[in-house]
Every structure is written in C-alpha cells, then in structure tokens.
Design a protein around this motif. Structure first.
Motif, PDB file in Angstrom:
ATOM      1  N   VAL A  51      -7.734   2.049  -0.468  1.00 23.07           N
ATOM      2  CA  VAL A  51      -8.684   2.568   0.590  1.00 23.07           C
ATOM      3  C   VAL A  51      -8.923   1.500   1.642  1.00 23.07           C
ATOM      4  N   GLU A  71      -5.820  10.202   0.968  1.00 20.97           N
ATOM      5  CA  GLU A  71      -6.435  10.686   2.125  1.00 20.97           C
ATOM      6  C   GLU A  71      -6.927   9.646   3.142  1.00 20.97           C
ATOM      7  N   THR A  72      -5.939   9.255   3.935  1.00 22.10           N
ATOM      8  CA  THR A  72      -6.268   8.188   4.872  1.00 22.10           C
ATOM      9  C   THR A  72      -6.765   8.221   6.103  1.00 22.10           C
ATOM     10  N   LYS A  73      -7.048   9.681   6.501  1.00 21.57           N
ATOM     11  CA  LYS A  73      -7.369  10.177   7.757  1.00 21.57           C
ATOM     12  C   LYS A  73      -8.795  10.766   7.747  1.00 21.57           C
ATOM     13  N   GLN A  97       0.836  -1.125   0.064  1.00 17.20           N
ATOM     14  CA  GLN A  97       0.180  -0.072   0.040  1.00 17.20           C
ATOM     15  C   GLN A  97       0.744   1.167  -0.068  1.00 17.20           C
ATOM     16  N   ARG A 113     -10.766   0.532   5.409  1.00 16.67           N
ATOM     17  CA  ARG A 113     -12.038   1.186   5.180  1.00 16.67           C
ATOM     18  C   ARG A 113     -12.959   0.800   4.197  1.00 16.67           C
ATOM     19  N   ARG A 141       0.800   3.759  -3.141  1.00 16.70           N
ATOM     20  CA  ARG A 141      -0.009   4.935  -2.814  1.00 16.70           C
ATOM     21  C   ARG A 141       1.199   6.283  -3.470  1.00 16.70           C
TER      22      ARG A 141
END
Length: 671
Positions: A648, A598-600, A439, A651, A443
């Motif tokens: 992603v 945008e992981t947060k 990842q 999530r 990414r």
C-alpha cells in the motif's frame, strides 16, 4: 514550566474522575446522534433472500457438468486425466506435495482375542510424517491363500473405530474369511481433539499446503497397509463407510484404482444438490479448494466404472443425503458410463427404509454382504449374506485403544510448523528501484493468490433519509451481474472528503465509527461486501464461502475486489480518491488487500482492531468458521500483514487499537 498532562499523569493523579465526567458529558450529546446513525445504517437495502440466491447462482453456474461420452476409451482417458489433476492440484496442492511420496511406516502392536474364528491386531501407521493413525486388523484365524480385504472407514462419531455398527461389519467380514481393517478418522475416536477439528484443516490452506492431504493420506496409507498383507487378494479390495466414511469411500475409490469394490453409505451428493439442500453442504474436507473446477461428485461416481459399486442411501435421513434427492443425479451421471464398458450390472444402489434414518445398520450391512458375495465370492454355495449375530463380541473403547506417540501431529501443529518460514517474499527493499520491482512482482503474485476480481459497477439508488443533520443515500451496487452490495452513503454539513467503511459486524454495528468519521469531516460510504452484514447469507454462510473457493474463487478476492470497485465508484462520484476504514481483524485483511491492488482510487487505509500478523490466526487456533476469507490458500506463503502494508505504501496506512483511541481522546480532553 508546568509538566504536560499525559495519559500516565491522568492515571497517576486524581484527575481521572473529572476527565471521565467530561467524557461522559461529551458522550451524552453524541449518544442520540449515534442512535440516529444506527437507525440509518440498519435500514434494509437488499433483504435476506438475495445474498443466498446470488451465492447459489454463482456456484451453480461454475460447477462442471458431466458430458456425454460415446466410447469407453474416451471416458477412460478423461477419467485418468481428471484423477491425475485432482491429485496434483487439489489433494496435494502446494506444499502438501512433500508428503505425497513419504514411506508408509507401520508399527504392529498387541493382538487381542476377537471372537469365534478371528483375532484383532492393533497397529498404527503414519499418514504423513509425525501424524500417526490408530487402526485394528480383524483377521480370520485360519488364513490360506489370497482372500478379500476391506478398508472400513467411518464418519462423524466421537466413538470412532469403536462405533458398534462398524465393529459388527468388521466382525462379519472376518467371519466370512476376509481381512477387515478398521481405521480411525481424524477428529474422531482417539483423534477427537481440537487440533484435528475438520474446520482447522484450512489452517494448512492458509500456509499454502492442501488441508485435504492428511485426510486423503489417512485413507491411502490404510489401503497401503491392507495391500501389504501377504494374504490380501489385490483383485478383491473393498472400501466402505457411513456418512463421512461414505465421503472417504467415494474420494479414495475414485482416485485410487486399487479399490475394486466401493460401497459409500449416505456419504455425499452432487455440489448442485447441496446448494439447494443445505444439510448436505458438508465440512471443509468435502468442499476443498478448487475441487469443483475439475469435478463434481457426479464425476467421481462415474470414475468408479467399471468397478463394482453399491450406492447406499436412506429414505428418511435426518442428517444428510436423503435418497429421494441425492441418489438420482449420481445414477444419471454414472449409469451411461458403466454401460459404455458393458458393465451396467456393476453399478447397484440400495435404499434403506427401516429405519431409514442416518445409519449403517443391519439392512445396509446385508446389502454390502450381498454385493461382496456376488463380486468376491461368485459361485460360492457357502456364502450367506445374512448378518452373523455378533453383538456379544463388541469391544469397549478401552479394549480397542491403540497407543500413539506423544506428541502426534495434527492440522494445527503442521500449520504452525509450516508458518515459521513464511511468508517467502521478505521485506520491501530500501533501494527505490528495487522496491518498485518488489511491489510490482508481489502485487502480481497477490492477485493470483486471492483470484482478484476487477468488477464493473452499476449503481442504483434505493432511497434517501436524514436524521440529526446527516443525509443518507441508500445504494445497491451491482458488480458484474454477480453480486449486489448494500451501501449507505452518509454526509454531514462538513463533508469534504470520502471514507469507505467496512466492519466485521456489518455496517449496522458501526455507528460509533461513522460518527467519528463524520465529525472528522468525512462523507462515509458504509458497505457490506460478500459474507459481511446484510450481504452475508442467512443460510450456512461459511459453508457457501467454502463452495466459492471450491469452484475456483476465493472469498477474500471477492471482498477485496468489491471494496476496490466501490472505491473507484466513490472516487468518480465525489471527484477524488478515498480513505478505506476497517473495523475488525477480518475487514482489516480484505481492506489491506483491496488497497494493495487498487493503487489509484484508494488514497489511505485506517485499520481498527486489525491483525498484526496472519500468524495470529494460527496462534489463536481459529477454525475456518470464524473467518472463511482469512484461510485463503497460500496467502501467508505470499504475504503477511507487513508485506500487504508495504504494497500500500507510500500511501498512509494507520493501525489504531481501540484502547489507544480512548487513551488519545482522554488525553485530548485533559489538555
């Protein structure tokens, strides 16, 4: 125990009318709410003019400007550097490099009578493996020694190589003792088929191979053919063409110094000129990825120095590139460079007033003959620049037809073949540690491919309204002083969580989806990112999207960055991460990219009507006009939808088909 009521049960029994009645009854109450929501969503926030002004400013501040040079040696070093960089990074970018050094295969076919003093030889050659180009060589009957040779290219006419003004100039060149090669342009004449459509060259970009390469190799291989002829004088080699042929002329002449005389006719203008004169914006090949990170067309014009150059424009051109605004910036850039070489007289220009429209008629042709007389036949008392009447020698398309292999590669077939081994990333590993590394690496690669942006947001409230118990707040989100996004924030009495909604058709068309989200307890932040809804320029929108890619960014990266920034703003405003909801194949891709990066701030993604694979773009044979952001250079080479989804996770990512949603609602009512 009674059987459960399922979708199949509904369809197989007489329950359907009753269920539909229930749905219609329930829907009647929601129609009024939908109408009120539609009114709230349609309210103008940024207006029609701002999106155009912002994209114009964005492009104009990034187009490279010509510098001042003090010696010819300095400029020559810079021109050589730029020439190499454009070839390496733009023309043969990515996987297109494999075609660069392929041998030029030529097959000579029949010879037909031309007219008094010349014959026409039919031939075909490979621009790249499997893509054959039909061509005609107009050859003087009496050839002795070395003679001038001319590559005749042409623009957007379905007649292609049969175009009468093109035939006439080839005939006149042959009658003056020159070798004239008339080549077909992809998408025109015999190559007038959907797979050669210029808006489909971007399918190659999606696969990580420059879509510009076939265009350039078409020209370059044609020049190879000319120079391979035993009677060609390599010191007297010209290229000329009208419109798209003028574009071919400047590009080939600037990048291939074997050309010694160049005459582009009504074929191009500066990128800066184009942002204000929309009819000049041009097709995909004229605005390729990253070209304007290196050069403007002003640089390409200067790169012709000190070779003989005739810039021809028309004073009343209804198509494009009117002389009144297009010519002067090119002269201003090129003249000082020609002067550095002490060759100011090698740069000429001609403005046609009669008819003054988009043409390469007799006045413009005679300007070319005069130029050839001075530079190719200097001192010859016999050379006459007046056109030799030859209208009776014009041939039909059938007479000039050149047999081509079947099948013949085109943009679509080339892209389809390239896509078979893509993406290269493979699937996410099962091992947790390996998956995390996968990842992280992918990414980082994705960020580079989409040229991701990390925008800072300044939010300005632009008004409030309420209808049917829904409160609306209107926002303008300014992102890095570059883009202003229109946002409608909608909340009902049950708002407990936040969803960001983006739809292909813009927020104004998303009322049904907004109603569903409100009923599910969401606060809805409906936004229009770049090239969507109210944020889409009303003038030449897809062409400006190409310009954004040409100055080094990617529309997909802008959109994903804007969504990610809006998510961070909404998460901070409402105290928690958001769910991103997309409607449509375009929105599905840039929302997935945003969530992957945008992981947060993004906690979940819900995709409606989304693509299952980027290869569907090729299967549906979409042109770039359909969805400019989906043709992001190298995206499929990096990631398909499967890999984006894996970036992603863990999530949740939910794909929802519209038919599936209706099915679920009917079953729910029946139960």
């Amino acid at each position: 125990m009674p059987r459960p009521i399922t979708w199949k049960t509904i369809l197989a029994t007489r329950m359907l009318p009753a269920v539909l009645t229930a749905v219609i009854g329930a829907s009647t109450a929601s129609l009024a709410a939908q109408d009120d929501l539609a009114a709230l969503l349609k309210r103008e926030i940024i207006g029609n003019e701002l999106p155009l002004a912002e994209v114009q400013r964005y492009v104009e501040t990034r187009v490279p400007k010509m510098q001042t040079w003090t010696t010819a040696a300095q400029w020559q070093a810079e021109a050589d550097r730029l020439r190499q960089a454009v070839l390496d990074r733009v023309v043969f970018g990515g996987a297109a490099a494999r075609w660069r050094d392929a041998a030029t295969r030529v097959e000579w076919l029949e010879t037909i009578d031309g007219g008094p003093g010349y014959r026409i030889k039919k031939l075909r050659y490979e621009a790249l493996p499997g893509m054959w180009i039909p061509a005609l060589l107009y050859e003087p009957e009496r050839l002795t020694g070395r003679v001038p040779a001319v590559l005749n290219v042409n623009g957007h006419t379905g007649l292609g190589k049969q175009y009468p003004p093109k035939q006439l100039r080839c005939i006149n060149q042959a009658k003056r003792g020159m070798l004239a090669l008339n080549i077909e342009w992809v998408g025109m004449g015999q190559l007038n088929a959907s797979g050669y459509s210029h808006a489909r060259m971007n399918q190659l970009d999606l696969c990580g191979a420059s879509g510009l390469a076939p265009f350039y190799l078409n020209m370059k291989r044609g020049l190879d053919v000319l120079l391979s002829l035993e009677n060609t004088d390599p010191q007297r080699v010209a290229v000329t063409g009208l419109s798209g042929g003028g574009w071919q002329t400047i590009v080939l002449s600037a990048l291939d110094t074997r050309v010694t005389l160049s005459n582009p006719v009504a074929g191009y203008s500066s990128f800066l000129t184009r942002t204000r004169n929309f009819k000049d914006l041009g097709d995909s090949e004229q605005t390729p990825n990253d070209l304007a990170t290196l050069v403007d067309y002003t640089h390409l014009t200067a790169m012709l120095a000190p070779r003989a150059t005739l810039l021809t424009y028309n004073s009343k051109d209804e198509c494009c590139f009117e002389s009144g605004y297009a010519l002067q910036p090119l002269r201003d850039a090129a003249q000082p460079v020609f002067e550095l070489f002490g060759r100011a007289d090698s740069l000429r220009w001609h403005v046609n007033d009669d008819p003054g429209t988009h043409n390469f008629e007799v006045d413009n042709r005679q300007a070319l003959y005069r130029m050839m007389g001075e530079f190719f036949f200097a001192g010859s008392a016999e050379f006459d620049a007046r056109e030799i009447p030859s209208e009776g020698e014009i041939k039909t398309a059938e007479q000039l037809h050149v047999d081509l292999p079947t099948p013949n590669e085109d943009f679509h077939t080339l892209a389809t073949t390239l896509s078979q081994d893509l993406p290269r990333a493979g699937d996410r590993p099962q091992d947790a540690a390996a998956a995390e590394r996968w990842q992280s690496e992918l990414r980082t690669q994705l960020r580079g491919v989409v040229r991701a942006k990390d925008y800072q947001v300044i939010a300005t409230e632009a008004g409030r309204d309420s209808r049917s118990g829904v409160e609306a707040i209107y926002w303008r989100l300014l992102m890095d002083a570059d883009w202003t996004l229109p946002v409608v924030e909608l909340a009902g009495p049950r708002a407990e969580k936040t969803a960001i909604l983006i739809a292909d058709g813009g927020r104004a068309a998303a009322a049904p989806a907004v109603l569903q989200l409100l009923n599910d307890g969401y606060r809805v932040v409906a936004i229009d990112p770049f090239h969507v809804g109210e944020a889409r320029s009303r003038q030449s929108a897809w062409l400006f999207a190409l310009l954004v890619a040409s100055v080094g960014d990617r529309p997909l990266g802008l959109q994903a960055g804007q969504i990610a920034a809006a998510a961070r703003w909404a998460a901070e405003r409402h105290g928690g991460p958001v769910t991103v909801v997309s409607i449509g194949p375009r929105a599905g891709v840039f929302c997935l990219v945003a969530a992957a990066l945008e992981t947060k701030a993004i906690a979940a993604v819900e995709l409606h009507q989304a693509l299952g694979s980027l290869k569907e773009v090729l299967e549906r044979n979409w042109p770039v006009t359909e969805a400019p952001e989906l043709f992001c250079f190298g995206l499929l080479e990096c990631c398909d939808i499967r890999q984006l989804t894996s970036l992603v996770r863990p999530r949740p990512v939910q794909f929802i088909d519209p038919a599936e949603r209706v099915k679920q609602e009917l079953v729910g009512l029946a139960e």
